[in-house]
Design a protein around this motif. Structure first.
Motif, mmCIF file in Angstrom:
data_model
loop_
_atom_site.group_PDB
_atom_site.id
_atom_site.type_symbol
_atom_site.label_atom_id
_atom_site.label_comp_id
_atom_site.label_asym_id
_atom_site.label_seq_id
_atom_site.Cartn_x
_atom_site.Cartn_y
_atom_site.Cartn_z
ATOM 1 N N HIS A 183 0.813 -1.221 0.000
ATOM 2 C CA HIS A 183 0.000 0.000 0.000
ATOM 3 C C HIS A 183 0.855 1.284 0.000
ATOM 4 O O HIS A 183 0.510 2.269 -0.664
ATOM 5 C CB HIS A 183 -0.900 -0.056 1.243
ATOM 6 C CG HIS A 183 -1.842 1.078 1.405
ATOM 7 N ND1 HIS A 183 -3.108 1.086 0.859
ATOM 8 C CD2 HIS A 183 -1.718 2.258 2.074
ATOM 9 C CE1 HIS A 183 -3.718 2.215 1.189
ATOM 10 N NE2 HIS A 183 -2.895 2.940 1.928
ATOM 11 N N HIS B 152 0.966 4.260 -2.822
ATOM 12 C CA HIS B 152 0.720 5.703 -2.642
ATOM 13 C C HIS B 152 1.741 6.495 -3.463
ATOM 14 O O HIS B 152 1.417 7.497 -4.093
ATOM 15 C CB HIS B 152 0.845 6.084 -1.162
ATOM 16 C CG HIS B 152 -0.472 6.044 -0.420
ATOM 17 N ND1 HIS B 152 -1.573 6.753 -0.835
ATOM 18 C CD2 HIS B 152 -0.853 5.390 0.699
ATOM 19 C CE1 HIS B 152 -2.576 6.548 0.011
ATOM 20 N NE2 HIS B 152 -2.167 5.712 0.954
ATOM 21 N N SER C 177 -0.081 9.881 5.697
ATOM 22 C CA SER C 177 -1.439 9.325 5.731
ATOM 23 C C SER C 177 -1.898 9.186 7.172
ATOM 24 O O SER C 177 -1.246 9.671 8.099
ATOM 25 C CB SER C 177 -1.444 7.965 5.028
ATOM 26 O OG SER C 177 -0.824 7.011 5.852
ATOM 27 N N ASP D 120 -7.037 6.881 0.000
ATOM 28 C CA ASP D 120 -6.945 5.480 -0.416
ATOM 29 C C ASP D 120 -7.809 5.194 -1.660
ATOM 30 O O ASP D 120 -8.967 5.583 -1.713
ATOM 31 C CB ASP D 120 -7.353 4.571 0.746
ATOM 32 C CG ASP D 120 -6.268 4.546 1.807
ATOM 33 O OD1 ASP D 120 -5.147 5.030 1.528
ATOM 34 O OD2 ASP D 120 -6.528 4.032 2.901
#
Ligand code: KG4
Ligand code: ZN
Length: 338
Positions: free
Chosen positions: A113, A117, A140, A307
């Motif tokens: 993840h 990003h 984040s 997201d």
């Protein structure tokens, strides 16, 4: 000419269920179902998040395929977020992706993840793509990292938070102010009418390019408690100035380290990624650096900051080109390192 690569990507690491379809680096669809259920609890409740992912995943994937006008028979690979994230949430996306891969004999690609990003910057767009090496500030709700990116899948972590993420620092302060979750966007909104110099908050200075946000968060709590003791309407009367001052302190901390790292590593290309990069002050300060021609700056559209599965799709595309597939035995990694 090479055949185009179609990817169906699934993201379910936290509280957004998302599916996207891509053709090479172009996003054909990117559907996001945001879970509102957590608002009344003031933060993400993991068990409720995984239940909502289960409810959303089939309609979200279906909508992504329909919007892209692509059928499963055209898909070359199914990608999913392996981690980092909440175990229950990751399991829903991983299990769905594995089942679809097994049933339709479609290769599977697992995606980190945090890498995704960053690689959101390689989604086809008008400005073009950052040139390697560049520095990415990934901010984040769960992470705050300065990353040196030397190739599509080559990342060097230069620094990161030693406690809270900057997104948490936004959200927890918002909670103290009585604002609903997630409070980051609301602090941003109120800050626009406020004076960033009105109040001072102590900014921490960690070693090297690391961060700490727990101190400023606690200082914020005590500040509000003290002020409301003498004036019960303090928050109401000063909301914009409180938000602007707090936001400016967080931005100062982020930029000090980012520019320090850029200077030490002699890198002139900067990028920002992650949910907090939707913040208007961070975007404004980066845009100023670009205008002053000090750096070449890359700021993703807001839809690719928070997201989303589009970033999972583009990351999977680069892994697909390297034939970096995974088997059905793969399991989610809640603490997947960069
Ligand atoms: O990347 P993301 O969508 O989810 C995680 O992987 O954590 O980031 C969510 C975080 C939340 O803390 C939210 O408050 C913050 O991003 N955020 C913002 C803004 N928009 C989202 N923080 C400050 N200003 C914003 N405009
Ligand atoms: Zn994220």
């Amino acid at each position: 000419m090479q055949e185009p690569v179609y990817i169906l990507a699934i993201e379910s690491s936290c509280d957004d269920t998302s599916a996207a379809v891509s053709r090479n680096q172009k996003i054909l669809s990117n559907v996001v179902a945001t879970q509102d259920i957590h608002q009344k609890y003031g933060g993400v409740v993991p068990e409720l998040a995984s239940r909502d992912h289960q409810k959303n995943i089939v309609p979200v994937v279906d909508a992504a395929l329909k919007q892209a006008n692509i059928s499963l028979t055209q898909i070359n690979a199914i990608a999913f977020t392996r981690g980092p994230g909440l175990m229950g949430s990751l399991l829903v996306g991983a299990s769905f992706a594995k089942s679809l891969s097994l049933a339709r004999h479609i290769p599977l690609v697992e995606v980190n993840h945090m890498q995704a990003h960053i690689l959101a910057h390689f989604i086809e767009n008008e400005k073009g793509f950052p040139i390697f090496p560049f520095l990415c500030l990934t901010v984040s709700g769960g992470h705050t990292q300065i990353v040196k990116v030397t190739d599509y899948l080559n990342f060097e972590l230069l620094g990161e938070t030693q406690d809270d993420a900057v997104g948490e620092a936004f959200d927890k302060a918002a909670k103290i102010l009585g604002l609903p979750y997630p409070g980051g966007p609301l602090i941003d909104k109120y800050a626009q009418q406020g004076d960033p110099k009105k109040f001072k908050f102590p900014v921490s200075n960690m070693s090297e390019f690391n961060y700490s946000f727990s101190g400023i968060k606690t200082a914020f709590l005590y500040f509000i408690q003290n002020q409301t003791k003498t004036n019960a309407n303090f928050i109401e009367e000063n909301l914009a100035d409180i938000c602007a001052s707090y936001q400016a302190s967080l931005a100062d901390m982020l930029f000090k380290k980012l520019l320090g790292a850029a200077n030490q590593h002699q890198i002139k290309t900067l990028a920002i990624a992650g949910g907090v990069s939707a913040n208007s002050l961070l975007r404004k300060r980066l845009a100023e650096l670009q205008e002053q021609k000090k750096y070449n700056v890359f700021i993703p559209p807001v839809a690719y900051c928070t997201d989303n599965a589009a970033m999972i799709a583009v990351t999977a595309y680069f892994k697909y080109l390297r034939k970096d597939f995974c088997g059905l035995q793969i399991t989610p990694q809640p603490r997947y390192a960069l």
